[in-house]
Design a protein around this motif. Structure first.
Motif, PDB file in Angstrom:
ATOM      1  N   PHE A   1      10.909  65.118   0.809  1.00 38.21           N
ATOM      2  CA  PHE A   1      12.004  64.379   1.423  1.00 38.21           C
ATOM      3  C   PHE A   1      13.284  65.201   1.563  1.00 38.21           C
ATOM      4  CE2 PHE A   1       9.840  60.343  -0.240  1.00 38.21           C
ATOM      5  CZ  PHE A   1       9.146  60.184   0.943  1.00 38.21           C
TER       6      PHE A   1
ATOM      7  N   LYS B   1      12.711  68.061   9.654  1.00 34.85           N
ATOM      8  CA  LYS B   1      12.583  66.603   9.738  1.00 34.85           C
ATOM      9  C   LYS B   1      11.145  66.160   9.974  1.00 34.85           C
ATOM     10  CE  LYS B   1      16.908  65.599   9.128  1.00 34.85           C
ATOM     11  NZ  LYS B   1      17.350  64.914   7.896  1.00 34.85           N
ATOM     12  N   ALA B   2      10.384  66.999  10.655  1.00 34.68           N
ATOM     13  CA  ALA B   2       8.977  66.661  10.906  1.00 34.68           C
ATOM     14  C   ALA B   2       8.187  66.619   9.604  1.00 34.68           C
ATOM     15  CB  ALA B   2       8.366  67.668  11.874  1.00 34.68           C
TER      16      ALA B   2
ATOM     17  N   ALA C   1       9.493  66.021   6.612  1.00 32.74           N
ATOM     18  CA  ALA C   1       9.952  64.849   5.878  1.00 32.74           C
ATOM     19  C   ALA C   1       9.287  63.580   6.411  1.00 32.74           C
ATOM     20  CB  ALA C   1      11.471  64.739   5.973  1.00 32.74           C
ATOM     21  N   GLN C   2       9.153  63.482   7.712  1.00 28.66           N
ATOM     22  CA  GLN C   2       8.512  62.315   8.319  1.00 28.66           C
ATOM     23  C   GLN C   2       7.030  62.266   7.966  1.00 28.66           C
ATOM     24  OE1 GLN C   2      10.008  59.736  10.241  1.00 28.66           O
ATOM     25  NE2 GLN C   2       8.021  58.840   9.731  1.00 28.66           N
TER      26      GLN C   2
ATOM     27  N   PHE D   1       6.605  61.113   4.511  1.00 24.85           N
ATOM     28  CA  PHE D   1       6.866  59.674   4.467  1.00 24.85           C
ATOM     29  C   PHE D   1       5.628  58.909   4.922  1.00 24.85           C
ATOM     30  CE2 PHE D   1       8.120  55.745   6.592  1.00 24.85           C
ATOM     31  CZ  PHE D   1       8.918  55.139   5.634  1.00 24.85           C
ATOM     32  N   ASP D   2       5.041  59.355   6.017  1.00 23.59           N
ATOM     33  CA  ASP D   2       3.861  58.684   6.557  1.00 23.59           C
ATOM     34  C   ASP D   2       2.706  58.682   5.561  1.00 23.59           C
ATOM     35  OD1 ASP D   2       5.309  58.299   8.870  1.00 23.59           O
ATOM     36  OD2 ASP D   2       4.378  59.960   9.966  1.00 23.59           O
TER      37      ASP D   2
ATOM     38  N   THR E   1      18.869  62.989   0.036  1.00 19.28           N
ATOM     39  CA  THR E   1      17.773  62.867   0.998  1.00 19.28           C
ATOM     40  C   THR E   1      16.629  62.018   0.436  1.00 19.28           C
ATOM     41  OG1 THR E   1      16.913  65.012   0.230  1.00 19.28           O
ATOM     42  CG2 THR E   1      18.290  65.022   2.198  1.00 19.28           C
TER      43      THR E   1
ATOM     44  N   TRP F   1      15.114  58.495   2.154  1.00 17.43           N
ATOM     45  CA  TRP F   1      13.727  58.273   2.551  1.00 17.43           C
ATOM     46  C   TRP F   1      13.038  57.215   1.693  1.00 17.43           C
ATOM     47  CZ3 TRP F   1      11.428  59.665   6.913  1.00 17.43           C
ATOM     48  CH2 TRP F   1      11.990  60.709   7.671  1.00 17.43           C
TER      49      TRP F   1
ATOM     50  N   LYS G   1      13.639  53.667   2.656  1.00 17.38           N
ATOM     51  CA  LYS G   1      12.857  53.202   3.805  1.00 17.38           C
ATOM     52  C   LYS G   1      11.484  52.670   3.385  1.00 17.38           C
ATOM     53  CE  LYS G   1      15.008  56.508   7.002  1.00 17.38           C
ATOM     54  NZ  LYS G   1      14.786  57.663   7.913  1.00 17.38           N
TER      55      LYS G   1
END
Length: 325
Positions: free
Chosen positions: A100, A105-106, A108-109, A112-113, A183, A187, A190
């Motif tokens: 995170f 950013k990719a 981190a995403q 997250f996914d 950060t 995350w 969310k």
């Protein structure tokens, strides 16, 4: 952090060990703990994906449950059927490291996914928590574990100092720490509506990631979310070099929803500060740990992670710990 990287190797060997070795009558049973403690503890091991035969071996060795991996809801549902048949519970999912704080950013995403998938997997398992290490930092000058003397902002979790005296040598560490805090909070926040939807808690763990290295700092971070869906997963052996395990437990208190059972032998001359050893062979004071768990009212699983003992030997050692020995 080598112990984390070799989880799968350990799991593969642990779940295929031969069972059938009876637990000696001199060892305390899980029921015996009830005569001494009001809280009750349950035995588990990490096993990402299970066969019926592997689960039966665990049951025969005296375990109550397992911690699964991020295998997806469809496979998890199948494993749940097997576990229910054998009489074991898949009580949590080990998500592990996230990124995170990545500048990408990719990444981190993506991390997250994967955590969302872990929550959905846990729901299918019938588990109630996902172990998540939000991120890690490194490559900067960091105090030795025993030299940390932290002051921090109670609102933001940002560090004011990490050692007594001159903190200039650790300026980059402080900067990286505070960025990771911000950060990770962004995350993980969310994840709260997803955790509520799946009815699975996000159990944060700080596993040798150079973050939240003192009990009060970690407590502040977990509490900062202000949500019952964000809680703590505490590894009993991971932080002996920073503070006694019982101090971590009494400080975190009711925030703890899961525990890993591991032990560590401190060696200040070693680069890593010591080495991991079998439970009841290191510097964890297990009788004090058991008393601390009673004090904070923890009833739940202790999941074995790592070590060289057989399933049966670890079960016996857990029985002793459960009984306060």
């Amino acid at each position: 952090m080598k112990h984390l990287h070799h989880r799968r190797e350990f799991l593969a060997s642990a779940t295929t060990m031969a069972a059938g070795v009876a637990i000696g009558s001199q060892v305390l049973t899980s029921q015996a703990q009830e005569t001494t403690f009001k809280t009750k503890l349950f035995k588990a091991v990490i096993a990402e994906k299970n066969t019926e035969a592997a689960l039966e071996k665990l049951k025969a060795a005296g375990y109550d449950g397992v911690e699964g991996g991020v295998i997806g809801p469809e496979e998890a549902a199948k494993c749940r059927v097997l576990a229910d048949k054998v009489g074991l519970r898949i009580h949590s999912v080990i998500r592990g490291w996230a990124e995170f704080n990545s500048p990408d950013k990719a990444k981190a995403q993506a991390t997250f996914d994967k955590t969302v998938l872990a929550l959905e997997t846990a729901q299918a398992f019938g588990a109630d928590a996902v172990l998540l290490v939000p991120c890690r930092i490194g490559g900067v000058k960091t105090p030795d574990p025993w030299d940390f003397d932290i002051e921090f902002d109670a609102q933001t979790g940002h560090l004011k100092r990490v050692v007594k005296g001159d903190n200039a040598p650790y300026a980059e560490y402080i900067k990286a720490h505070d960025h990771a805090v911000d950060t990770s909070r962004e995350w993980v926040s969310k994840l709260i509506p997803i955790a509520e939807k799946t009815n699975v808690k996000v159990a944060l763990e700080n596993v040798w990631n150079n973050l939240w290295v003192k009990p009060a700092v970690f407590k502040q971070f977990v509490e900062s979310f202000g949500s019952p869906w964000i809680r703590a997963y505490f590894d009993i052996g991971n932080h002996v070099k920073y503070a006694p395990s019982e101090e971590w437990i009494t400080t975190l208190g009711g925030l703890i929803v899961k525990l890993h059972a591991k032990d560590f032998k401190v060696d200040r001359a070693a680069k890593s500060g010591g080495k991991f050893v079998n439970i009841r062979e290191g510097d964890v004071n297990w009788p004090l740990v058991r008393q601390a768990l009673e004090k904070v009212g923890y009833t739940g699983f202790l999941t074995i992670e790592g070590g060289q003992c057989t399933l049966e030997e670890n079960s016996q050692r857990l029985s002793l710990i459960f009984g306060g020995k």
